[in-house]
Design a protein around this motif. Structure first.
Motif, mmCIF file in Angstrom:
data_model
loop_
_atom_site.group_PDB
_atom_site.id
_atom_site.type_symbol
_atom_site.label_atom_id
_atom_site.label_comp_id
_atom_site.label_asym_id
_atom_site.label_seq_id
_atom_site.Cartn_x
_atom_site.Cartn_y
_atom_site.Cartn_z
ATOM 1 N N ALA A 240 1.363 60.081 -99.087
ATOM 2 C CA ALA A 240 2.665 60.662 -99.437
ATOM 3 C C ALA A 240 2.670 61.118 -100.897
ATOM 4 O O ALA A 240 3.131 62.230 -101.214
ATOM 5 N N LEU A 241 2.166 60.281 -101.794
ATOM 6 C CA LEU A 241 2.107 60.660 -103.205
ATOM 7 C C LEU A 241 1.231 61.885 -103.416
ATOM 8 O O LEU A 241 1.572 62.788 -104.189
ATOM 9 N N GLU B 208 16.738 51.380 -96.052
ATOM 10 C CA GLU B 208 16.742 51.470 -97.519
ATOM 11 C C GLU B 208 16.168 50.210 -98.158
ATOM 12 O O GLU B 208 15.414 50.284 -99.146
ATOM 13 N N LEU B 209 16.515 49.037 -97.608
ATOM 14 C CA LEU B 209 16.023 47.782 -98.175
ATOM 15 C C LEU B 209 14.517 47.648 -97.973
ATOM 16 O O LEU B 209 13.784 47.324 -98.910
ATOM 17 N N ILE B 210 14.038 47.922 -96.769
ATOM 18 C CA ILE B 210 12.604 47.806 -96.481
ATOM 19 C C ILE B 210 11.817 48.835 -97.290
ATOM 20 O O ILE B 210 10.764 48.528 -97.861
ATOM 21 N N ALA B 211 12.340 50.058 -97.358
ATOM 22 C CA ALA B 211 11.652 51.106 -98.126
ATOM 23 C C ALA B 211 11.573 50.737 -99.603
ATOM 24 O O ALA B 211 10.554 50.985 -100.265
ATOM 25 N N GLY B 212 12.640 50.140 -100.137
ATOM 26 C CA GLY B 212 12.621 49.724 -101.540
ATOM 27 C C GLY B 212 11.572 48.661 -101.803
ATOM 28 O O GLY B 212 10.875 48.692 -102.825
ATOM 29 N N TYR C 125 10.826 65.528 -101.069
ATOM 30 C CA TYR C 125 9.899 66.144 -102.016
ATOM 31 C C TYR C 125 10.367 65.936 -103.454
ATOM 32 O O TYR C 125 11.559 65.867 -103.731
ATOM 33 N N LYS C 126 9.396 65.872 -104.351
ATOM 34 C CA LYS C 126 9.723 65.701 -105.768
ATOM 35 C C LYS C 126 10.486 66.895 -106.304
ATOM 36 O O LYS C 126 11.380 66.765 -107.123
ATOM 37 N N GLU D 67 12.205 57.907 -100.570
ATOM 38 C CA GLU D 67 12.960 58.769 -99.662
ATOM 39 C C GLU D 67 12.197 59.011 -98.374
ATOM 40 O O GLU D 67 12.784 59.046 -97.276
ATOM 41 N N TYR D 68 10.888 59.177 -98.481
ATOM 42 C CA TYR D 68 10.054 59.417 -97.293
ATOM 43 C C TYR D 68 10.058 58.192 -96.378
ATOM 44 O O TYR D 68 10.201 58.314 -95.149
ATOM 45 N N LEU D 69 9.932 56.997 -96.951
ATOM 46 C CA LEU D 69 9.936 55.782 -96.141
ATOM 47 C C LEU D 69 11.292 55.563 -95.475
ATOM 48 O O LEU D 69 11.365 55.126 -94.315
#
Length: 521
Positions: free
Chosen positions: A472-473, A179-183, A517-518, A481-483
């Motif tokens: 991804a976008l 979560e930290l790295i993805a953020g 997914y969005k 969420e994907y990361l």
């Protein structure tokens, strides 16, 4: 005497042309610096856009009944307001219900003192923003041993230890969670925020001090250990497509091969066609030379959308280069912008602009058609206008002043024509190269914030991350969420034994969890 006067007239004419060219350059540069961006221009009074084409044949509908007087004179009804839009927008959000009830002692009728009953509930929905915050995860991994073995084992014998299962973290020995790295990656590569500002924001939020060096090391590790596998798979998949787009943009690298440099390098961007699953591939190179494109495209055969850069025109014969109408139009637009309002009314560039606009106008009519149908429509409707445009360009070029903006626009269109006319070969092709230009824009926006890259390694790894994030976008994913999903699952996947599992992690995979997914399907 006559010879002297003739030479003076030639000199004056040459000086006048040079002066006009300088005035054009000054006006164009001023417009680029202070004027509105975009390729659209305002047509002078009395000149209707597309006024030299007859759309009777294209617009006619044989057998269609004449409209009644009431139909013609009736006012267009207002589009009704869409009901339930707010509920639709909020449907995937977490809901916290807060009950507002009267205390039991107050549930008494103010008139007769009889007990009140709960008649209905009035619902008011509000939207709350919860700022990001840090939390600690403490993993307690239990280790088990055997008491019996402890009693019976001889000295020097090993006593068995059994540890409870615990998932591998993205970076062994680090406190960084997925979560930290993805953020951090999402903030830097999606929102174009430099690591220095992220560092400051963390300190302001909860006084958590994570240096940009730490964050940079985490990104490099994840790019090389995990994302590079997806990156390699993306390249192979992209080169298997029959339609590609290509473009490039500059970047500066502070250090190269261990020495100070600040050399201008380039990020090359390739993306799939509009009728394939979106794949956007960034690749770092030290130069803009042809070897960069040739190395990437050495085994490729198919259509390649590009701008007018000459390097693309010297690729292998198996590649069919498709030109860009937007770049052709831009030359005419620039020539119009460079002239005064009085001169605009007389210039030939309006007609060049109109030809380009009309081609776009025709293309828009069947933009949603299937490729085969679009191909037929282009041959029937687009090709006659293109033929007329080409004839006009050939007739106009000798009439324009050499080295002027108008001459450059006409000459550029003629030079690009052999590539632009390839649009008629296949209905999957596009009139412009805008698809990849939109894909390259996130990088150029980020470049304004972080200005330079530190090393070649960082530039290469940033290309990997940009490829993952932008693809991804393009596939409608929530990047964060994907990361998180990638950084939780990939460290616990044995790719050496099962290399085919990489297909479940690519951004266009149908096996991604719904929360990536969005909008949920």
């Amino acid at each position: 005497m006559a010879v002297c006067c003739e030479k003076q007239e030639q000199t004056i004419a040459e000086l006048t042309r040079n002066l006009n060219r300088l005035i054009e350059m000054i006006r164009l540069n001023n417009h680029r610096k202070y004027g509105a961006s975009g390729d659209s221009v305002s047509y002078p009074d009395g000149m209707e856009q597309l006024n030299f084409f007859n759309e009777v044949e294209a617009a006619a509908r044989q057998g269609r009944p004449e409209p009644t007087f009431e139909e013609v004179t009736a006012k267009t009804p207002r589009k009704p307001k869409q009901k339930g839009k707010r509920e639709q927008d909020f449907k995937d959000l977490k809901v916290t219900v807060i009950e507002h009830e009267l205390p039991a002692e107050q549930q008494v009728c103010p008139v007769c003192d009889s007990p009140l009953h709960d008649m209905k509930v009035e619902v008011t929905k509000t939207l709350k923003l919860v700022p990001a915050h840090f939390e600690i995860e403490e993993h307690r991994r239990h280790v088990y041993t055997c008491r019996a073995c402890e009693k019976t084992q001889s000295e020097g014998d090993k006593i068995p230890f059994v540890r409870a299962d615990m998932p591998n973290l993205p970076i062994p020995g680090s406190f960084a969670t997925p979560e930290l790295i993805a953020g951090i990656i999402n903030t830097k590569y999606t929102n174009a925020v430099p690591l220095a500002r992220i560092e400051q924001e963390f300190d302001r939020m909860d006084s958590v001090r994570i240096s940009r060096q730490n964050m940079s090391n985490w990104i490099l590790h994840c790019a090389e250990e995990y994302f590079s596998r997806i990156y390699t798979h993306m390249r192979g998949t992209l080169l298997s497509k029959e339609v590609l787009h290509a473009d490039e943009t500059w970047t500066k690298v502070v250090q190269q091969n261990g020495r100070e440099s600040k050399k201008k390098c380039y990020i090359w961007v390739y993306c799939s066609g509009a009728h394939d699953e979106p794949i956007i591939y960034y690749e770092f190179h030290e130069s803009r030379a042809s070897e960069s494109a040739k190395e990437f495209l050495k085994d490729y055969t198919g259509y390649l959308h590009t701008d007018g850069y000459e390097v693309y025109h010297r690729l292998d014969p198996g590649i069919t280069v498709v030109g860009c109408l937007a770049h052709i139009k831009r030359k005419f637009t620039d020539a119009i912008k460079a002239l005064s309002p009085e001169e605009q009314k007389k210039t030939v560039c309006f007609k060049g602009q109109e030809y380009c606009d009309y081609l776009f106008h025709i293309e828009k009519k069947y933009k949603d058609a299937e490729p085969e149908e679009r191909h037929k429509k282009r041959l029937a409707l687009l090709k006659p206008v293109m033929d007329a445009f080409l004839s006009w360009l050939k007739e106009t070029k000798p009439l324009t002043v050499p080295k002027s903006q108008a001459y450059e626009a006409v000459n550029y269109a003629l030079n690009q024509w052999p590539y632009f006319e390839n649009i008629l070969l296949d209905g999957r092709l596009e009139l412009t190269n805008n698809l990849v230009e939109r894909s390259i824009r996130p990088f150029t926006i980020g470049r304004k914030n972080w200005v330079t890259m530190k090393t070649d390694r960082g530039a290469h790894d940033s290309s990997i991350v940009y490829s993952i994030v932008q693809t991804a976008l393009a596939n409608g994913l929530k990047v964060y969420e994907y990361l998180v999903y990638l950084l939780k699952q990939m460290p616990n996947t044995d790719f050496n034994r099962y290399p085919e599992l990489i297909e479940k992690f690519v951004p266009w995979s149908k096996k991604l969890p719904a929360n990536c997914y969005k909008t949920k399907e």
